[in-house]
Design an enzyme around this catalytic site. Structure first.
Site, PDB file in Angstrom:
ATOM      1  CB  CYS A 130      -0.960  -0.009   1.185  1.00 10.20           C
ATOM      2  SG  CYS A 130      -0.198  -0.400   2.771  1.00 10.20           S
ATOM      3  CG  HIS A 243      -0.982   4.096   4.428  1.00 12.47           C
ATOM      4  ND1 HIS A 243      -1.643   3.834   5.596  1.00 12.47           N
ATOM      5  CD2 HIS A 243      -0.505   2.895   3.983  1.00 12.47           C
ATOM      6  CE1 HIS A 243      -1.585   2.530   5.851  1.00 12.47           C
ATOM      7  NE2 HIS A 243      -0.910   1.941   4.891  1.00 12.47           N
TER       8      HIS A 243
END
Length: 340
Positions: A130, A243
């Site tokens: 990710c 994130h």
């Protein structure tokens, strides 16, 4: 005419997001099967306006299915992905198992779409980590213009990257700060995550890097350019989803911050929000549920000859996992299977 699609790991966070995104993007599905382990057998999941019951991954016959999106972790993938691939079903795998296999393409569609043709060696395509996925989306258009030599990245990664157990631990520890008797010790993470940050994701390696940091280095080289030097520090932060990354870039040619901003504005998959004023940037809370990789704080790094700094934010359950997998499926459909 559409595709026969399998989603394996349909009851997990990423599997459910895969189903949501397939429906949102109106992926051409003729038939869909949702699979889970036996402990989750019969669990109902949503696909658009339909409710589907999970089938047993262990006994499922992949023969006749076009593609399977896997979100079951490396251990289960090692068992079931080769079975699906052998049956003629192309596997798009979200685990780390095949990412570093030279015979398996590692794909971010905005960055290296042509690599999809390498799927045929094993009938498997890997989805990147990710934190890597959002970073290479930001790096690619700048690399095409000025050739990136070196990247220094610090990540601020949400607890959802550690799965449901990570989300639950942050929630329970936060409640425990205010409700006597509800305190919860660290279990999923190595230290308290509520009101704290932890500079440790995945296991430590002999080099002193964590496996997460090593992944960012190895995957960036495989996806973008083997000559790029990358160093990373990956940190878990008390954020549920989203994130963030602080990225420092050194290029071979000088690239002015204004030109970099314009390059990024027109690049696929990117949304630039970069005003030099209070709130003129994107934070994780604002990116949740969005497809885009958001770029802010673009500025010259005057400490080196050809340097840039930028701030990069993305929904890790989407671009970092489920969305990228669905985009790979779309790419596979356009370039290879050509049914939809």
């Amino acid at each position: 005419m559409g595709y026969k699609v399998v989603v394996a790991g349909a009851t997990g966070n990423v599997g459910r997001e895969m189903l949501n995104i397939l429906a949102e993007r109106e992926f051409p599905v003729d038939e869909i099967a949702v699979l889970a382990s036996r402990k989750s057998l019969g669990t109902e999941v949503s696909f658009g306006d339909k409710t589907l019951k999970t089938q047993d991954l262990d006994t499922f016959d992949f023969t006749g299915w076009d593609m399977a999106l896997f979100a079951v972790g490396s251990d289960a993938t090692k068992i079931y992905a080769p079975k699906a691939a052998k049956a003629g079903c192309v596997v798009i795998d979200n685990s780390s198992l095949y990412r570093y296999d030279a015979d398996v393409p590692l794909i971010v569609p905005e960055v290296n779409p042509d690599a999809v043709m390498g799927y045929a060696k094993k009938n498997i395509i890997a989805n990147p980590n990710c934190s890597t996925a959002q970073m290479v989306v930001a790096l690619k258009p700048l690399h095409d213009r000025a050739k990136i030599k070196r990247v220094v990245v610090s990540t601020y990664q949400s607890v959802s990257g550690a799965g449901k157990a990570g989300i639950d631990e942050l929630w329970d520890q936060t409640k425990g700060m205010y409700v006597p008797g509800q305190e919860r010790a660290a279990a999923k993470f190595t230290k308290q995550i509520a009101f704290n940050v932890i500079p440790h994701i995945d296991v430590f390696m002999d080099s002193g890097d964590t496996k997460e940091e090593w992944k960012m280095i190895a995957e960036t080289k495989k996806i973008l350019d083997t000559s790029i030097k990358v160093t990373a520090t990956c940190v878990r932060v008390p954020v549920f989803v989203g994130h963030s990354e602080s990225i420092n870039i050194e290029t071979e040619e000088f690239l002015d911050e204004d030109e970099a901003r314009e390059i990024l504005r027109v690049a696929p998959g990117i949304l630039v929000v970069d005003k030099r004023e209070d709130g003129g940037y994107v934070t994780p809370v604002e990116c949740v549920g969005d497809y885009a990789t958001f770029i802010s704080r673009i500025r010259q790094d005057v400490s080196i000859e050809n340097g840039l700094n930028l701030w990069c934010v993305s929904d890790n359950l989407r671009k970092g996992a489920a969305l990228n997998a669905v985009q790979i499926a779309e790419l596979l459909g356009r370039r290879v299977l050509k049914k939809g």
